[in-house]
Design an enzyme around this catalytic site. Structure first.
Site, PDB file in Angstrom:
ATOM      1  N   THR A 121       0.820  -1.212   0.000  1.00 34.18           N
ATOM      2  CA  THR A 121       0.000   0.000   0.000  1.00 34.18           C
ATOM      3  C   THR A 121       0.854   1.262   0.000  1.00 34.18           C
ATOM      4  OG1 THR A 121      -1.498   1.270   1.415  1.00 34.18           O
ATOM      5  CG2 THR A 121      -0.110  -0.307   2.525  1.00 34.18           C
ATOM      6  N   ASP A 122       0.277   2.338  -0.511  1.00 36.61           N
ATOM      7  CA  ASP A 122       0.984   3.635  -0.446  1.00 36.61           C
ATOM      8  C   ASP A 122       1.071   4.160   0.982  1.00 36.61           C
ATOM      9  OD1 ASP A 122      -1.707   4.301  -0.106  1.00 36.61           O
ATOM     10  OD2 ASP A 122      -1.777   5.773  -1.732  1.00 36.61           O
ATOM     11  N   GLU A 123       0.280   3.568   1.912  1.00 37.28           N
ATOM     12  CA  GLU A 123       0.280   4.082   3.287  1.00 37.28           C
ATOM     13  C   GLU A 123       1.608   3.876   4.000  1.00 37.28           C
ATOM     14  OE1 GLU A 123      -2.936   3.149   5.815  1.00 37.28           O
ATOM     15  OE2 GLU A 123      -4.411   3.250   4.213  1.00 37.28           O
ATOM     16  N   TYR A 148      -2.019  -0.731  11.130  1.00 42.00           N
ATOM     17  CA  TYR A 148      -2.141  -1.388   9.819  1.00 42.00           C
ATOM     18  C   TYR A 148      -0.948  -1.060   8.932  1.00 42.00           C
ATOM     19  CZ  TYR A 148      -3.335  -1.723   4.878  1.00 42.00           C
ATOM     20  OH  TYR A 148      -3.277  -1.970   3.531  1.00 42.00           O
ATOM     21  N   LYS A 152       2.166  -3.360   7.324  1.00 42.65           N
ATOM     22  CA  LYS A 152       2.412  -3.499   5.874  1.00 42.65           C
ATOM     23  C   LYS A 152       3.849  -3.066   5.554  1.00 42.65           C
ATOM     24  CE  LYS A 152       0.083  -4.647   3.001  1.00 42.65           C
ATOM     25  NZ  LYS A 152      -0.263  -5.984   2.441  1.00 42.65           N
TER      26      LYS A 152
END
Ligand code: NAD
Ligand code: DAU
Length: 332
Positions: A121-123, A148, A152
């Site tokens: 993810t870009d997060e 979260y 990741k």
């Protein structure tokens, strides 16, 4: 023809990927999915039984994982605990699945020398200011905010280490926010669509100014197939479709498409630590591997998604009340 092992293939993006693979390739697919609250066998309904097989199991269980990886030509790893709000409430499953699960799969890929693609993810890059002209690139430093996104980020770093230390043939992609069919109603767009379909006002966290960079799940799938085909081992590719929108505009568009007044929403308690803005620069994927998105028009993609939820109430209705009770307990 290849045999793909798709973890998390009964979830939102994983099931869209399986549908895409069956429609656009001659690969066969084994889905390994624990069918948590987020997994739904019905998302795989109608797919040909001679090409798609579902194995219900945990990616953190080496005894389940090992023989499935051994018989695959490639692993495409989508399985994760994926919802930020849940990770703020109970982080532990995020560590078990996102960290230990990824480790378990990597060890099997290493043992059997199987090609591995890790979905991320870009997060992992944290967030950007609203007025910052910068977007995330492959060289942006990691700076995750939530339980979260930190798990990741940890899983991405495990993949990088297994490439460098053990020669695992892996690639990584970090994608922006997906929308489309089969997304759980806990997530922003399906929550607001199903609220409106039930005559309930959409709920915007905080002021609704936070920006997300939207991509249709089908475009995410074509990008992943491109990376599987042409990606360079050890490389990371960012996936995005230049779809930046603030949350308020998305809600207004849902209300407009469904024929409601565009101010018929509520502002509710903000998410703690809420990331302000995500934005992806996908130049590397586009120039080096020749990928481009096909859903150029967010409004028509959103309208089709609204139609899907209208026509598939049996898919989402059983989970809606429980999700809303959870949010209500937090003033959201
Ligand atoms: P989702 O929550 O809809 O689906 C996750 C799936 O994984 C479910 O089917 C669930 O049953 C399965 N699963 C969970 N724990 C498991 C375990 N221990 N063993 C086996 N299966 C397990 O998630 P999603 O939104 O489809 O996200 C899929 C992947 O894409 C995740 O890795 C996520 O980080 C990543 N991603 C999501 C987005 C997005 O916008 N949703 C954007 C970029 C990246
Ligand atoms: O950027 C990729 C990420 O996108 C993925 O890694 C995650 O798995 C995926 O869940 C998503 O994370 P977000 O936190 O951005 O998505 P979510 O759908 O939870 O929220 C999108 C935005 O909408 C965010 O700014 C919070 C806001 N929101 C969310 C809900 C559920 C609301 O304003 N109201 C809501 O009811």
């Amino acid at each position: 023809m290849s045999r793909l092992l798709v973890t998390g293939g009964a979830g939102f993006i994983g099931s869209n990927f399986v549908h895409h693979v069956i429609a656009h390739t001659d690969h066969t697919v084994t889905v390994l999915d624990k069918l948590t609250y987020a997994g739904n066998e019905a998302s795989l309904a109608g797919l040909p039984e001679d090409r798609v097989r579902l194995v219900v199991g945990d990616i953190a269980d080496a005894a389940v994982v090992d023989p499935l990886v051994a018989e695959a030509d490639a692993v495409v790893h989508y399985a994760a605990e994926s919802h930020n709000d849940n990770s703020l409430h109970d982080p532990r499953p995020f560590l078990d699945t996102n960290i230990i699960g990824t480790y378990t799969l990597l060890e099997a890929a290493r043992r059997h020398d199987v090609r591995f693609h890790h979905i991320s993810t870009d997060e992992v890059y944290g967030d950007l200011e609203l007025d910052d002209p910068a977007r995330f690139t492959e060289s942006t430093p990691y700076n995750p905010s939530s339980p979260y996104s930190s798990t990741k980020a940890g899983s991405d770093l495990l993949v990088r280490a297994w490439v460098r230390s053990f020669g695992v043939r892996a690639t990584i992609s970090n994608c922006s926010n997906n929308y489309g069919p089969y997304q759980h109603v806990e997530k922003f767009i399906p929550r607001q669509i199903t609220n409106v379909l039930r005559g309930v006002r959409p709920k915007l966290y905080g002021t609704g100014e936070n920006v997300r960079d939207w991509i249709h799940a089908d475009d995410h799938s074509s990008a992943v197939l491109t990376i599987l085909d042409k990606g360079e081992i050890g490389e990371t590719y960012l996936i995005g479709a230049d779809g930046e929108k603030d949350n308020k505009s998305v809600v207004e568009l849902i209300l407009q498409i469904t024929g409601n007044p565009t101010d018929a929403y509520d502002l509710v308690t903000d998410r703690p630590g809420h990331d302000l803005r995500y934005a992806i620069d996908s130049t590397k994927l586009r120039t080096e591997l020749g990928w481009k998105p096909t859903y150029g028009d967010f409004e028509s993609g959103l309208a089709a998604t609204i139609d899907w939820y209208r026509e598939n109430e049996a898919w989402w209705a059983p989970t809606k009340d429980g999700v809303e009770a959870f949010y209500a307990s937090k003033g959201q």
